[in-house]
Motif scaffolding. Structure first.
Motif, mmCIF file in Angstrom:
data_model
loop_
_atom_site.group_PDB
_atom_site.id
_atom_site.type_symbol
_atom_site.label_atom_id
_atom_site.label_comp_id
_atom_site.label_asym_id
_atom_site.label_seq_id
_atom_site.Cartn_x
_atom_site.Cartn_y
_atom_site.Cartn_z
ATOM 1 N N GLU A 11 0.766 -1.144 0.038
ATOM 2 C CA GLU A 11 0.081 0.000 -0.103
ATOM 3 C C GLU A 11 0.856 1.115 0.037
ATOM 4 O O GLU A 11 0.535 2.208 -0.766
ATOM 5 C CB GLU A 11 -1.003 0.122 1.291
ATOM 6 N N ASP A 14 2.651 1.983 -3.295
ATOM 7 C CA ASP A 14 1.600 2.216 -4.535
ATOM 8 C C ASP A 14 1.530 3.786 -4.139
ATOM 9 O O ASP A 14 1.442 4.567 -5.069
ATOM 10 C CB ASP A 14 0.509 1.510 -4.282
ATOM 11 N N ALA A 15 1.153 4.195 -2.700
ATOM 12 C CA ALA A 15 0.924 5.539 -2.521
ATOM 13 C C ALA A 15 2.197 6.250 -2.970
ATOM 14 O O ALA A 15 1.944 7.432 -3.413
ATOM 15 C CB ALA A 15 0.572 5.704 -0.887
ATOM 16 N N ARG A 17 4.321 5.847 -5.307
ATOM 17 C CA ARG A 17 4.326 5.905 -6.582
ATOM 18 C C ARG A 17 3.414 6.893 -7.377
ATOM 19 O O ARG A 17 3.553 7.539 -8.250
ATOM 20 C CB ARG A 17 4.175 4.550 -7.360
ATOM 21 N N LYS A 18 2.184 6.886 -6.731
ATOM 22 C CA LYS A 18 0.914 7.770 -7.158
ATOM 23 C C LYS A 18 1.135 9.210 -6.697
ATOM 24 O O LYS A 18 0.463 10.003 -6.822
ATOM 25 C CB LYS A 18 -0.278 7.378 -6.599
ATOM 26 N N GLY A 19 2.484 9.633 -5.783
ATOM 27 C CA GLY A 19 2.648 10.947 -5.327
ATOM 28 C C GLY A 19 1.622 10.847 -4.335
ATOM 29 O O GLY A 19 1.367 12.372 -3.820
ATOM 30 N N GLU A 20 0.855 10.353 -3.430
ATOM 31 C CA GLU A 20 -0.024 10.599 -2.440
ATOM 32 C C GLU A 20 0.647 10.886 -1.016
ATOM 33 O O GLU A 20 -0.150 11.448 -0.364
ATOM 34 C CB GLU A 20 -1.152 9.396 -2.275
#
Length: 495
Positions: A11, A14-15, A17-20
């Motif tokens: 998790e 992925d966060a 990589r998405k810039g979140e």
């Protein structure tokens, strides 16, 4: 987004990589959680400066598009791994003040992959123990409690600090080591996932040795996918370790399909112990049913030499420990006892080792020295080596007959209270390893997956044992079991 320290590796990756979020934010959330959890005594050497420096470097790497899966993810490192410039004591007084000038291969690989070291984790002294009660730092404490009971529970051992830290969301994952169950037993006690890979899959270089033919490093994580991600970063051939296997490391995460149709899962009759709690028996039966429902074939098997595994382990492991721990003598590094006028080198060795080693380590060194001594070498050590070969052959025969994995309980009970099984009865403590030691003696991969709660609300785990070098296939079976069990329980925050 939920509190960042509660995320798993996948998790968080992925966060990122998405810039979140950023590695700096993730790391700050974990450092804050660590500082608020001193009651658990999980982190024994905090390294916030190293953590923030690595987090900033990881953010730059992610931005540049050059980031492996572990990049930017905050983890804890068991105190058995040598970490350059950071105290590495193996939870022993005898290594007081030791700051290595080198980095263990596994922790270096994790650093090279961009992971963020938050600090060093508590453990049993020299990895000798099943309850994290032999540490010079004091007991690690489980974040779990029995119902409304305030009694402190063990997080298991020897990787107790790692298990407590992951279960309490102080880090996203942690390294552990497993000599007779020291990854899998604490994972089962704290409701997390832990895998011991095949002997030789992870380098032992720079990891303080307990029993060299049994020790193996592995990840302790919040779920099976995270275990696959972290294990890949930890594996690989190392010319500095003569037992390291020169084999390609597969993409373990890509192998997680959850499809186990047609797989043959063995249930060994010898693991049905007298006096096994009904809850463990029920959990095991339910686990087999879950795998059958997922399309696997459940087959009763026999591992006839299982009953000799514990005595064999408790001859071989202390023998190797006695040899490995001879190097701690007060001469070159670590603690040296204060000497009286006229004391010579013999007195220095005796006093240093007497005050440097705890009772459990002394007990195992003495047992090991005894079984290696001239009059008893053949009676004990050589006989144990022969039995070990028979135990290994039991597994080889079962796998040769087409079995893909073996399902067993991970532990004979849920976590017990700290002090309930203290050193007064070491044999009772040793029985905690009854389901796990065979895997180390045979050099096989084994994984513990949380699958249920006991009547008091404590986690229980099941163990899957796989074919040598087939961690990917084993993790996929564990993934299917995890999906079927749907274990999501977390400890209530009391610390």
């Amino acid at each position: 987004m939920s509190e960042l320290n509660t995320l798993g590796l996948a998790e968080a990756r992925d966060a990122l990589r998405k810039g979140e979020t950023t590695s700096v934010e993730l790391t700050e959330a974990c450092l804050k959680a660590i500082d608020a959890a001193d009651a658990l005594n999980a982190f024994v050497h905090k390294t916030p400066e190293i953590a923030m420096e690595r987090a900033r470097a990881a953010d730059a790497r992610i931005k540049a598009g050059d980031a492996p899966s572990m990049c930017g993810l905050p983890i804890g490192i068991k105190d058995l791994f040598c970490t350059k410039g950071v105290p590495s004591q193996a939870a022993s007084r005898i290594l007081e003040g030791f700051r290595p000038e080198y980095e263990s291969t596994v922790s270096q690989q994790l650093a090279d992959a961009g992971s963020v070291m938050l600090g060093k984790l508590n453990m049993d002294e020299f990895a000798m123990g099943s309850s994290n009660e032999t540490s010079v730092y004091g007991n690690a404490v489980s974040p779990w409690r029995r119902g409304n009971d305030d009694a402190q529970l063990t997080p298991g051992g020897s990787s107790g600090g790692s298990a407590a830290a992951v279960a309490a969301d102080l880090c996203l994952a942690a390294t552990g080591t497993d000599t007779g169950g020291s990854i899998r037993q604490p994972a089962a006690f704290t409701g997390i996932t832990g895998i011991k890979p095949t002997y030789g899959r992870c380098s032992r270089w720079g990891i303080v040795a307990f029993a060299s033919s049994l020790d193996q490093a592995g990840p302790m994580t919040k779920n099976v996918r995270d275990a696959a991600i972290m294990l890949e970063a930890m594996c690989g051939h190392d010319p500095k370790d003569s037992t390291s296997a020169d084999l390609p490391v597969p993409d373990f995460e890509a192998m997680l399909t959850g499809d186990i149709k047609g797989k043959k899962i063995g249930i060994p009759k010898e693991y049905r112990m007298d006096g096994m709690p009904a809850e463990i028996e029920k959990l095991w039966a339910e686990g087999a049913e879950m795998l059958r429902a997922a399309g696997a074939e459940i087959i009763d098997i026999s591992l006839p030499h299982t009953k000799y595994a514990l005595p064999t382990y408790y001859v071989i492991a202390p023998a190797e420990a006695s040899s490995n721990l001879a190097r701690y003598d007060g001469v070159r590094y670590g603690r040296r006892a204060a000497l009286a006028q006229g004391d010579g080198i013999t007195e220095m060795y005796e006093k240093t080792r007497a005050e440097g080693f705890g009772h459990e380590v002394q007990r195992r060194v003495m047992v090991g020295t005894y079984v290696l001594s001239a009059g008893f070498y053949d009676a004990y050590y050589n006989r144990a080596r022969k039995v070990r070969t028979l135990i290994k052959k039991d597994f080889e025969d079962v796998f040769a007959a087409g079995i893909d994995a073996i399902l067993t309980p991970a532990t004979p009970s849920a976590a017990f209270g700290l002090g309930e099984m203290k050193e007064t009865d070491p044999v009772q403590m040793y029985l905690n390893d009854v389901f796990t030691v065979t895997v180390n003696l045979a050099g096989l991969p084994g994984v513990s997956v949380p699958t249920g709660l006991d009547a008091q609300g404590l986690p229980l785990g099941l163990q899957l044992i796989g074919r040598p070098w087939e961690e990917g296939d084993l993790l996929n079976t564990a993934y299917a079991l995890e999906n079927a069990a749907g274990f999501v329980a977390k400890p209530g925050k009391w610390w």
